[in-house]
Design a protein around this motif. Structure first.
Motif, mmCIF file in Angstrom:
data_model
loop_
_atom_site.group_PDB
_atom_site.id
_atom_site.type_symbol
_atom_site.label_atom_id
_atom_site.label_comp_id
_atom_site.label_asym_id
_atom_site.label_seq_id
_atom_site.Cartn_x
_atom_site.Cartn_y
_atom_site.Cartn_z
ATOM 1 N N LEU A 1 0.979 -1.370 -0.117
ATOM 2 C CA LEU A 1 -0.187 0.090 -0.020
ATOM 3 C C LEU A 1 0.695 1.323 0.025
ATOM 4 N N GLY A 2 0.389 2.323 -0.628
ATOM 5 C CA GLY A 2 0.877 3.670 -0.585
ATOM 6 C C GLY A 2 -0.076 4.277 0.355
ATOM 7 N N PHE A 3 0.519 5.582 1.077
ATOM 8 C CA PHE A 3 -0.422 6.433 1.950
ATOM 9 C C PHE A 3 0.168 7.671 1.965
ATOM 10 N N VAL A 4 -0.600 8.682 1.583
ATOM 11 C CA VAL A 4 -0.435 10.229 1.517
ATOM 12 C C VAL A 4 -1.362 10.885 2.645
ATOM 13 N N GLY A 5 -0.812 11.606 3.499
ATOM 14 C CA GLY A 5 -1.519 12.333 4.594
ATOM 15 C C GLY A 5 -1.758 11.684 5.683
ATOM 16 N N ALA A 6 -0.594 11.454 6.584
ATOM 17 C CA ALA A 6 -0.604 10.901 7.807
ATOM 18 C C ALA A 6 -0.427 11.870 8.671
ATOM 19 N N GLY A 7 -1.586 12.613 8.814
ATOM 20 C CA GLY A 7 -1.835 13.535 9.821
ATOM 21 C C GLY A 7 -2.754 12.926 10.944
ATOM 22 N N ARG A 8 -3.582 13.699 11.366
ATOM 23 C CA ARG A 8 -4.373 13.505 12.683
ATOM 24 C C ARG A 8 -5.219 12.260 12.432
ATOM 25 N N MET A 9 -5.807 12.042 11.240
ATOM 26 C CA MET A 9 -6.622 10.837 10.964
ATOM 27 C C MET A 9 -5.746 9.844 10.246
ATOM 28 N N GLY A 10 -4.722 10.330 9.428
ATOM 29 C CA GLY A 10 -4.054 9.294 8.542
ATOM 30 C C GLY A 10 -2.994 8.623 9.175
ATOM 31 N N ARG A 11 -2.678 9.236 10.409
ATOM 32 C CA ARG A 11 -1.391 8.306 11.070
ATOM 33 C C ARG A 11 -1.892 7.213 11.924
ATOM 34 N N PRO A 12 -2.956 7.276 12.464
ATOM 35 C CA PRO A 12 -3.537 5.974 13.124
ATOM 36 C C PRO A 12 -3.946 5.087 12.067
ATOM 37 N N MET A 13 -4.258 5.447 10.989
ATOM 38 C CA MET A 13 -4.852 4.494 9.759
ATOM 39 C C MET A 13 -3.701 3.617 9.332
ATOM 40 N N VAL A 14 -2.590 4.588 9.301
ATOM 41 C CA VAL A 14 -0.901 3.819 8.946
ATOM 42 C C VAL A 14 -0.621 2.654 10.040
ATOM 43 N N ASP A 15 -0.956 3.038 11.141
ATOM 44 C CA ASP A 15 -0.809 2.194 12.185
ATOM 45 C C ASP A 15 -1.612 0.970 12.117
ATOM 46 N N ARG A 16 -2.881 1.036 11.986
ATOM 47 C CA ARG A 16 -3.447 -0.166 11.712
ATOM 48 C C ARG A 16 -3.273 -0.853 10.642
ATOM 49 N N LEU A 17 -2.963 -0.201 9.544
ATOM 50 C CA LEU A 17 -2.460 -0.883 8.301
ATOM 51 C C LEU A 17 -1.100 -1.750 8.495
ATOM 52 N N VAL A 18 -0.312 -1.243 9.169
ATOM 53 C CA VAL A 18 0.911 -2.039 9.413
ATOM 54 C C VAL A 18 0.600 -3.041 10.553
ATOM 55 N N HIS B 1 0.077 -5.330 6.236
ATOM 56 C CA HIS B 1 0.280 -4.733 5.003
ATOM 57 C C HIS B 1 1.616 -4.211 5.028
ATOM 58 N N GLU B 2 2.260 -4.059 3.983
ATOM 59 C CA GLU B 2 3.489 -3.287 3.599
ATOM 60 C C GLU B 2 3.102 -2.030 3.292
ATOM 61 N N VAL B 3 3.391 -0.819 3.975
ATOM 62 C CA VAL B 3 2.991 0.529 3.764
ATOM 63 C C VAL B 3 3.863 1.343 3.533
ATOM 64 N N ARG B 4 3.913 1.983 2.578
ATOM 65 C CA ARG B 4 4.872 3.236 2.121
ATOM 66 C C ARG B 4 4.105 4.403 2.149
ATOM 67 N N VAL B 5 4.706 5.484 3.103
ATOM 68 C CA VAL B 5 3.819 6.596 3.442
ATOM 69 C C VAL B 5 4.807 7.855 3.111
ATOM 70 N N LEU B 6 4.130 9.037 2.511
ATOM 71 C CA LEU B 6 4.835 10.147 2.229
ATOM 72 C C LEU B 6 5.003 10.830 3.670
ATOM 73 N N GLY B 7 6.512 11.050 3.791
ATOM 74 C CA GLY B 7 6.594 12.125 4.764
ATOM 75 C C GLY B 7 7.781 13.110 4.185
ATOM 76 N N ARG B 8 7.262 14.437 4.273
ATOM 77 C CA ARG B 8 7.959 15.365 3.379
ATOM 78 C C ARG B 8 9.370 15.807 3.997
ATOM 79 N N SER B 9 9.438 15.606 5.426
ATOM 80 C CA SER B 9 10.407 16.088 6.169
ATOM 81 C C SER B 9 11.156 15.036 7.065
ATOM 82 N N PRO B 10 12.631 15.089 7.031
ATOM 83 C CA PRO B 10 13.004 14.009 7.878
ATOM 84 C C PRO B 10 12.612 13.664 9.299
ATOM 85 N N GLU B 11 12.054 14.731 10.006
ATOM 86 C CA GLU B 11 11.440 14.440 11.143
ATOM 87 C C GLU B 11 10.121 13.454 10.984
#
Length: 263
Positions: free
Chosen positions: A3-20, A24-34
């Motif tokens: 899976l790919g994921f864009v928008g790991a913010g207030r709602m997206g981040r817990p979605m990513v956690d549940r997908l992992v 699922h193998e999840v690639r997430v956009l992170g625009r900053s090193p932090e």
């Protein structure tokens, strides 16, 4: 699934956690090193650009805030162009149905299917795997997206063709916001009857007046405090539903009469 994921913010981040957590193998956009470092801690593969997010993905999920951001990410910044034929784009953003229908036109030459998957609930619902997801799209695209959506959604409802997830969500949010307005009127009535707001809000959830909106208001302690907490999202969605109905030459009818001023 990959899976790919864009928008790991207030709602997206817990979605990513549940997908992992669902394997699922999840690639997430992170625009900053932090942000990439924080995402890596969750077990996701943080990526610096959209092409890397889309690379090899079966499904790419987008959870940004506005229509403009959806178009920017998917069209202007090249997400759709980077997706391989036969894959599915899922749009979680609550937006104008025309936005996702326009995305489908851009996606077709790339062989990519689009579904709109509007959501009802908050981060706590995502974390518990009980987010309500309203999906519009054809049957094949819905089935392709379902394994990912089921990681954090229950129920996952297929409500019709593309754009209908948004349409159902907009009606839902108009009713929800109208309920807040009704509760404000109820608090005013209670004050006229000599009942303070906290007493009223502690009692009403146990009676036939109970609703999801009342539960939220009671949890915050007042109508004003609850509206402050949800106002940013409510105002955006009410503006969209008013625009959609205006395009149809109609309006929200009696709902508009009770929606709080400033929404």
């Amino acid at each position: 699934m990959r899976l790919g994921f864009v928008g790991a913010g207030r709602m997206g981040r817990p979605m990513v956690d549940r997908l992992v957590q669902a394997g699922h193998e999840v690639r997430v956009l992170g625009r900053s090193p932090e942000s990439r470092s924080a995402l890596a801690d969750s077990g996701a593969a943080a990526q610096a650009d959209l092409a890397a997010v889309a690379d090899g993905a079966d499904v790419v999920l987008v959870c940004v805030f506005t229509d403009d951001q959806v178009r920017q990410v998917c069209v202007d910044d090249g997400l759709l162009a980077a997706m391989r034929p036969g894959t599915t784009l899922v749009v979680h953003t609550t937006c104008n149905p025309r936005t996702v229908e326009g995305l489908a036109e851009h996606a077709a030459p790339h062989g990519v299917s689009v579904v709109d998957a509007a959501i009802s609930g908050g981060p706590h619902d995502i974390a518990a795997g009980r987010l309500t997801i309203l999906v519009g799209g054809d049957d094949a695209a819905f089935e392709a997206a379902r394994p990912a959506l089921s990681a954090y959604g229950d129920p996952v409802l297929h409500v019709g063709p593309l754009g209908h997830g948004q349409r159902v969500k907009l009606v839902n949010n108009a009713v929800f916001t109208a309920n807040i307005g009704l509760l404000a009127a109820a608090v005013d009535l209670g004050k006229q009857l000599g009942i303070d707001e906290s007493t009223l809000l502690s009692a009403l959830p146990h009676g036939s007046a109970a609703s999801r909106a009342l539960q939220g208001v009671a949890g915050r302690g007042s109508v004003a405090a609850f509206f402050d907490s949800v106002g940013e999202f409510v105002r955006k969605d009410i503006a969209v539903v008013r625009s959609v109905t205006a395009d149809l030459g109609t309006d929200l009818g009696v709902l508009d009469a009770v929606i709080p001023a400033g929404s």
